[in-house]
Design a protein around this motif. Structure first.
Motif, PDB file in Angstrom:
ATOM      1  N   ARG A 188       0.934  -1.068   0.065  1.00 16.78           N
ATOM      2  CA  ARG A 188       0.036  -0.063   0.057  1.00 16.78           C
ATOM      3  C   ARG A 188       0.875   1.190  -0.062  1.00 16.78           C
ATOM      4  NH1 ARG A 188      -3.300  -3.332   3.142  1.00 16.78           N
ATOM      5  NH2 ARG A 188      -2.492  -2.684   5.285  1.00 16.78           N
ATOM      6  N   LYS A 189       1.864   1.224   0.711  1.00 13.65           N
ATOM      7  CA  LYS A 189       2.867   2.428   0.877  1.00 13.65           C
ATOM      8  C   LYS A 189       3.448   2.558  -0.554  1.00 13.65           C
ATOM      9  CE  LYS A 189       3.881   2.606   5.526  1.00 13.65           C
ATOM     10  NZ  LYS A 189       4.848   2.478   6.732  1.00 13.65           N
ATOM     11  N   SER A 190       4.052   1.587  -0.921  1.00 13.61           N
ATOM     12  CA  SER A 190       4.607   1.714  -2.234  1.00 13.61           C
ATOM     13  C   SER A 190       3.814   2.170  -3.537  1.00 13.61           C
ATOM     14  CB  SER A 190       5.325   0.289  -2.620  1.00 13.61           C
ATOM     15  OG  SER A 190       5.579   0.292  -3.990  1.00 13.61           O
ATOM     16  N   TYR A 191       2.605   1.539  -3.636  1.00 15.06           N
ATOM     17  CA  TYR A 191       1.626   1.925  -4.670  1.00 15.06           C
ATOM     18  C   TYR A 191       1.129   3.672  -4.327  1.00 15.06           C
ATOM     19  CZ  TYR A 191       1.631  -2.120  -7.359  1.00 15.06           C
ATOM     20  OH  TYR A 191       1.993  -3.171  -8.110  1.00 15.06           O
ATOM     21  N   ARG A 195       1.445   6.275  -7.003  1.00 20.94           N
ATOM     22  CA  ARG A 195       0.033   6.881  -7.333  1.00 20.94           C
ATOM     23  C   ARG A 195      -0.545   6.073  -8.216  1.00 20.94           C
ATOM     24  NH1 ARG A 195      -0.075  12.164  -6.430  1.00 20.94           N
ATOM     25  NH2 ARG A 195      -1.823  12.728  -7.579  1.00 20.94           N
ATOM     26  N   ARG A 196      -0.692   4.629  -7.803  1.00 17.81           N
ATOM     27  CA  ARG A 196      -1.152   3.628  -8.609  1.00 17.81           C
ATOM     28  C   ARG A 196      -2.256   2.572  -7.652  1.00 17.81           C
ATOM     29  NH1 ARG A 196       2.481  -0.501 -11.818  1.00 17.81           N
ATOM     30  NH2 ARG A 196       0.378  -1.388 -11.753  1.00 17.81           N
ATOM     31  N   ALA A 197      -3.233   2.047  -8.180  1.00 18.09           N
ATOM     32  CA  ALA A 197      -4.132   1.276  -7.417  1.00 18.09           C
ATOM     33  C   ALA A 197      -3.802  -0.184  -7.446  1.00 18.09           C
ATOM     34  CB  ALA A 197      -5.536   1.396  -7.994  1.00 18.09           C
ATOM     35  N   ILE A 198      -3.848  -0.692  -6.567  1.00 17.52           N
ATOM     36  CA  ILE A 198      -3.494  -2.163  -6.144  1.00 17.52           C
ATOM     37  C   ILE A 198      -4.473  -3.300  -6.733  1.00 17.52           C
ATOM     38  CG2 ILE A 198      -3.028  -4.047  -4.441  1.00 17.52           C
ATOM     39  CD1 ILE A 198      -2.252  -1.688  -2.397  1.00 17.52           C
ATOM     40  N   PRO A 212      -4.737   2.642  -2.539  1.00 18.32           N
ATOM     41  CA  PRO A 212      -3.785   2.414  -1.413  1.00 18.32           C
ATOM     42  C   PRO A 212      -3.672   3.305  -0.227  1.00 18.32           C
ATOM     43  CG  PRO A 212      -2.395   3.432  -3.181  1.00 18.32           C
ATOM     44  CD  PRO A 212      -4.000   3.119  -3.618  1.00 18.32           C
ATOM     45  N   GLY A 213      -4.375   4.711  -0.547  1.00 20.64           N
ATOM     46  CA  GLY A 213      -4.491   5.412   0.705  1.00 20.64           C
ATOM     47  C   GLY A 213      -5.442   5.116   1.517  1.00 20.64           C
ATOM     48  N   ASN A 214      -6.765   5.009   1.144  1.00 22.53           N
ATOM     49  CA  ASN A 214      -8.009   4.864   2.192  1.00 22.53           C
ATOM     50  C   ASN A 214      -8.627   3.438   2.012  1.00 22.53           C
ATOM     51  OD1 ASN A 214      -9.241   4.815  -0.476  1.00 22.53           O
ATOM     52  ND2 ASN A 214     -10.143   6.864  -0.296  1.00 22.53           N
ATOM     53  N   GLU A 215      -7.880   2.419   1.255  1.00 21.38           N
ATOM     54  CA  GLU A 215      -8.429   1.061   0.733  1.00 21.38           C
ATOM     55  C   GLU A 215      -9.743   0.918   0.240  1.00 21.38           C
ATOM     56  OE1 GLU A 215      -6.856  -1.777   4.030  1.00 21.38           O
ATOM     57  OE2 GLU A 215      -6.506   0.002   5.237  1.00 21.38           O
ATOM     58  N   ARG A 216     -10.319   2.065  -0.355  1.00 24.45           N
ATOM     59  CA  ARG A 216     -11.496   1.817  -1.087  1.00 24.45           C
ATOM     60  C   ARG A 216     -11.238   1.118  -2.131  1.00 24.45           C
ATOM     61  NH1 ARG A 216     -12.909   7.326  -2.481  1.00 24.45           N
ATOM     62  NH2 ARG A 216     -13.238   7.584   0.079  1.00 24.45           N
ATOM     63  N   MET A 217     -12.448   0.108  -2.265  1.00 24.33           N
ATOM     64  CA  MET A 217     -12.355  -0.942  -3.667  1.00 24.33           C
ATOM     65  C   MET A 217     -13.260  -0.557  -4.798  1.00 24.33           C
ATOM     66  SD  MET A 217     -11.709  -4.187  -1.104  1.00 24.33           S
ATOM     67  CE  MET A 217     -12.122  -5.431  -2.179  1.00 24.33           C
ATOM     68  N   ARG A 218     -12.743  -0.681  -5.979  1.00 24.53           N
ATOM     69  CA  ARG A 218     -13.636  -0.446  -6.808  1.00 24.53           C
ATOM     70  C   ARG A 218     -13.667  -1.593  -7.903  1.00 24.53           C
ATOM     71  NH1 ARG A 218     -12.442   2.220 -11.705  1.00 24.53           N
ATOM     72  NH2 ARG A 218     -10.311   2.910 -10.806  1.00 24.53           N
ATOM     73  N   LYS A 219     -14.852  -2.246  -8.230  1.00 24.51           N
ATOM     74  CA  LYS A 219     -15.071  -3.638  -8.999  1.00 24.51           C
ATOM     75  C   LYS A 219     -14.459  -3.251 -10.356  1.00 24.51           C
ATOM     76  CE  LYS A 219     -18.875  -5.607  -8.782  1.00 24.51           C
ATOM     77  NZ  LYS A 219     -20.101  -5.989  -8.924  1.00 24.51           N
ATOM     78  N   VAL A 220     -13.360  -4.095 -11.003  1.00 22.76           N
ATOM     79  CA  VAL A 220     -13.118  -3.745 -12.206  1.00 22.76           C
ATOM     80  C   VAL A 220     -12.936  -5.142 -12.958  1.00 22.76           C
ATOM     81  CG1 VAL A 220     -12.160  -1.485 -12.273  1.00 22.76           C
ATOM     82  CG2 VAL A 220     -10.757  -3.468 -11.722  1.00 22.76           C
TER      83      VAL A 220
END
Ligand code: SF4
Ligand code: SF4
Length: 244
Positions: A188-191, A195-198, A212-220
């Motif tokens: 999370r820190k590295s991403y 500035r990338r999503a995990i 990675p900042g707020n751990e919000r998840m987006r379905k893709v």
């Protein structure tokens, strides 16, 4: 050696749990052409050095001649650099693990592949509350591993088996959970910095991007995850036999 935490029978069962095919195609044939040595990257000691549990090493020694202790200077002309890397790796390797090398892909015995081989390039991803959400990949292999650029090819059965196996391991050895919680935090820190999503292949069979900042998840859809390095170029210019 530290006290044995897994019996031979348990190692065998965990191996069975992680024996599900990762993809329908042989991904080694996809990445090997991009490796100078012509081997799949995860089977080339110059790119990935398998670490195994001490108990796993004891089990392997009883059952196969496929593995031997890693020889740090084998195939390396740059001895000083090789020694430096060796010292670093030894220092990072916990007492409960040992660094090994195998006889190579031509002599591979699927039944006796290590946990590391069966997992590659993935690790169990846990959120900051310690919940095992699914699997993500080791970012240092982004450029080399074809699977990382083709996550839509990973079979849901593989994700389920992977997560189930780690549920068992974490229940049995809580320390292992702590290690992966820490690794997920580092990712999370590295991403965040990059500035990338995990990318996550979730245990529910769907795929997500995690902020990675707020751990919000987006379905893709997994097909929407980025392709990287040579695989990005290859996707734009496929060989004729890749278009069918
Ligand atoms: S897991 Fe990745 S590095 Fe290993 S053989 Fe498949 S594509 Fe290659
Ligand atoms: S045991 Fe097989 S899968 Fe594992 S590194 Fe060796 S050749 Fe690759």
């Amino acid at each position: 050696m530290t006290e044995a935490r897994f019996s031979d029978e348990e190692i065998k069962k965990l191996y069975q749990g992680l024996s599900t095919e990762m993809t329908l195609i042989d991904c080694g044939r996809k990445c090997a052409p991009y490796n100078v040595g012509g081997k799949p990257f995860c089977c080339d000691i110059l790119h990935a050095i398998p670490t195994v549990f001490n108990e796993e090493w004891a089990y392997l020694q009883k059952n196969t001649n496929l593995w031997f202790p890693w020889e740090w200077d084998r195939g390396r002309d740059d001895r000083d650099e090789a020694r430096r890397e060796y010292e670093e790796l030894k220092a990072e390797t916990p007492d409960k693990m040992v660094l090994l090398e195998c006889l190579g892909p031509d002599k591979c015995e699927r039944e006796f592949r290590s946990f590391t081989c069966r997992q590659f390039p993935f690790f169990p991803y846990l959120n900051s509350k310690g919940k095992l959400l699914g699997i993500s990949y080791y970012e240092e292999y982004e450029e080399s591993c074809w699977v990382i650029s083709n996550l839509e090819q990973v079979l849901p059965e593989y994700v389920f088996s992977f997560v189930r196996t780690f549920d068992t391991i974490f229940e049995r050895i809580p320390d292992e959970k702590n290690n992966y919680e820490y690794h997920s935090l580092m990712m999370r820190k590295s991403y965040k910095k990059r500035r990338r999503a995990i990318p996550l292949l979730h245990r529910n069979g769907l795929s997500y991007k995690i902020s990675p900042g707020n751990e919000r998840m987006r379905k893709v859809p997994a097909s929407r995850f980025s392709k990287i390095g040579v695989y990005k170029i290859a996707a734009k210019m496929p060989f004729p036999d890749e278009m069918t």
